[in-house]
Design a protein around this motif. Structure first.
Motif, PDB file in Angstrom:
ATOM      1  N   LYS A   1       0.852  -1.180   0.000  1.00 32.18           N
ATOM      2  CA  LYS A   1       0.000   0.000   0.000  1.00 32.18           C
ATOM      3  C   LYS A   1       0.888   1.229   0.000  1.00 32.18           C
ATOM      4  CE  LYS A   1      -3.924   2.238   2.276  1.00 32.18           C
ATOM      5  NZ  LYS A   1      -4.897   2.164   3.401  1.00 32.18           N
ATOM      6  N   VAL A   2       0.876   1.965  -1.102  1.00 27.87           N
ATOM      7  CA  VAL A   2       1.654   3.191  -1.226  1.00 27.87           C
ATOM      8  C   VAL A   2       0.784   4.339  -0.724  1.00 27.87           C
ATOM      9  CG1 VAL A   2       2.923   4.683  -2.810  1.00 27.87           C
ATOM     10  CG2 VAL A   2       2.843   2.220  -3.221  1.00 27.87           C
ATOM     11  N   PRO A   3       1.321   5.207   0.154  1.00 26.94           N
ATOM     12  CA  PRO A   3       0.474   6.208   0.806  1.00 26.94           C
ATOM     13  C   PRO A   3      -0.080   7.299  -0.101  1.00 26.94           C
ATOM     14  CG  PRO A   3       2.779   6.492   1.446  1.00 26.94           C
ATOM     15  CD  PRO A   3       2.688   5.195   0.711  1.00 26.94           C
ATOM     16  N   ASN A   4       0.530   7.534  -1.245  1.00 27.54           N
ATOM     17  CA  ASN A   4      -0.007   8.538  -2.173  1.00 27.54           C
ATOM     18  C   ASN A   4       0.416   8.199  -3.597  1.00 27.54           C
ATOM     19  OD1 ASN A   4       2.633   9.789  -2.738  1.00 27.54           O
ATOM     20  ND2 ASN A   4       2.459  10.704  -0.685  1.00 27.54           N
ATOM     21  N   ARG A   5       0.074   9.083  -4.527  1.00 29.98           N
ATOM     22  CA  ARG A   5       0.270   8.795  -5.951  1.00 29.98           C
ATOM     23  C   ARG A   5       1.590   9.329  -6.505  1.00 29.98           C
ATOM     24  NH1 ARG A   5      -4.386   6.266  -8.122  1.00 29.98           N
ATOM     25  NH2 ARG A   5      -5.668   5.787  -6.296  1.00 29.98           N
ATOM     26  N   ILE A   6       2.474   9.817  -5.654  1.00 28.20           N
ATOM     27  CA  ILE A   6       3.737  10.395  -6.115  1.00 28.20           C
ATOM     28  C   ILE A   6       4.870   9.394  -5.945  1.00 28.20           C
ATOM     29  CG2 ILE A   6       5.426  12.228  -5.784  1.00 28.20           C
ATOM     30  CD1 ILE A   6       3.181  14.017  -4.786  1.00 28.20           C
ATOM     31  N   ALA A   7       5.557   9.106  -7.044  1.00 29.52           N
ATOM     32  CA  ALA A   7       6.739   8.242  -7.020  1.00 29.52           C
ATOM     33  C   ALA A   7       7.964   9.073  -7.386  1.00 29.52           C
ATOM     34  CB  ALA A   7       6.591   7.093  -8.007  1.00 29.52           C
ATOM     35  N   MET A   8       9.102   8.638  -6.898  1.00 26.26           N
ATOM     36  CA  MET A   8      10.372   9.233  -7.320  1.00 26.26           C
ATOM     37  C   MET A   8      10.939   8.381  -8.440  1.00 26.26           C
ATOM     38  SD  MET A   8      13.783  10.082  -5.096  1.00 26.26           S
ATOM     39  CE  MET A   8      15.197  10.879  -5.855  1.00 26.26           C
TER      40      MET A   8
END
Length: 376
Positions: free
Chosen positions: A25-32
């Motif tokens: 589960k990724v906490p938001n939609r922003i990836a690096m």
């Protein structure tokens, strides 16, 4: 008070939504996005690498995709300052990176990398290792100083990727990303321009996908069922921006479906400009087509947040590229699931926090010279 319909509040709302990549589960939609830095002497990520990634996780990046890391095959790379994902000291360094990112509230996956025929003979970390590829051809179609891979070579590289993924899970990473883009080894197999093989690894698009699919399947066998496997791919190559794996959606589907069937949980579709339609007759970009054809979550990337017009669009002062509303519209209708940020995050470790918190007046257009001063 910010109006509910403003780009500021809308961006925060849409980008703040969590997303699932298999069991993660990724906490938001922003990836690096992964960005090569060559800051790891002897391939060992040190204290500065830990700080580099944990700072961005602490500032709101939901998913860190590390810079490319060489898998345990002697021909995988050509620099002794690019981090490696094999070796006791190297993996111990990476374990600390993952620990610090988690402590900062983020999630992290290593990008597993083999450069193939891009390698120049005599370069470290293993100077005697030859460049290897599907047919011994470089991206420009010329014969390099390397060799076409034998079945033994193929098996060795498959094993190296599988071992790296197994080690990633063991030392605490949240998944892995397989680098299949930009003209490196896996992409050299996927692209007809460099793959001239006449065995089961060459020929039509499905056959050209066989090597990458076997790597994914081997990874899947060596990690837990819920452990995410991301596959990054591109049409363009470092030395051929106009190259294309697929000219039509049907050709793209022939390439992607074997990878999905082998165990890819999400695709990271690398484009130079996220707003560019991939095929005639549709506004879908490459990530959008990938999700439509496979049903898998996708990450889009390509020049997000780089110019002043983009920033002014956040503030409602005009449009950038197609405006921030276009990016948010695409996310809201689930054309793709995440947005990877590269150079903007390189320059400003606080970029995600500023966007999520509505501090758009603090954003600055990308400046290469400024970015070089903030590589930490």
């Amino acid at each position: 008070m910010t109006d509910a319909a403003s780009p500021v509040s809308r961006a925060a709302e849409i980008l703040s939504r969590p997303v699932a990549l298999n069991g993660l589960k990724v906490p938001n939609r922003i990836a690096m996005a992964p960005m090569t830095r060559m800051f790891s002497p002897n391939g060992v990520p040190g204290e500065d690498v830990r700080s580099y990634y944990s700072r961005r996780a602490a500032a709101g990046v939901g998913l860190i995709v590390t810079e490319g890391t060489y898998v345990g095959h002697e021909s995988a790379g050509e620099s002794d300052r690019v981090p490696r994902f094999h070796g006791e000291e190297q993996l111990a360094g990476w374990a600390k990176v993952a620990e610090d990112v988690h402590a900062a509230g983020g999630t992290i996956v290593p990008q597993l990398w083999h450069i193939g025929m891009v390698r120049q003979q005599g370069k470290p970390p293993f100077a005697e290792a030859p460049a290897v590829g599907p047919s011994g051809l470089r991206i420009d179609g010329t014969e390099g100083t390397g060799k076409a891979m034998t079945q033994g070579d193929l098996d060795d590289v498959i094993g190296a990727f599988a071992q790296a993924a197994k080690d990633a899970e063991r030392i605490g990473f949240d998944g892995v990303e397989v680098h299949g883009a930009h003209g490196y080894l896996l992409d050299q197999f996927l692209w007809a321009g460099t793959n001239r093989r006449t065995d089961g690894y060459g020929g039509d698009p499905v056959a050209r996908t066989q090597f990458a699919a076997e790597i994914v399947a081997a990874i899947r066998e060596n990690v837990s069922p819920e452990f995410p496997v991301i596959f990054r791919y591109s049409q363009w190559k470092q030395e051929a921006y106009d190259a294309r794996l697929a000219e039509t959606p049907d050709e793209l589907e022939a390439i992607l479906n074997p990878l999905a069937a082998a165990g890819v949980d999400a695709f990271h579709a690398s484009t130079r400009r996220y707003w560019s339609p991939e095929f005639d007759g549709s506004d879908l970009n490459l990530a959008g087509w990938t999700k439509k054809l496979t049903g898998k979550p996708t990450i889009t990337v390509g020049s997000v947040g780089l110019d002043g017009d983009f920033i002014r669009a956040f503030m409602g002062e005009g449009s950038a590229v197609k405006g921030i509303d276009d990016l948010l519209d695409r996310l809201e209708r689930d054309e793709f699931d995440m947005v990877a940020i590269g150079r903007a995050l390189l320059q400003d470790p606080e970029w995600a926090a500023k966007v999520l918190e509505g501090r758009f007046d603090q954003l600055k257009p990308y400046d290469a010279a400024a970015a070089l001063k903030t590589l930490s």
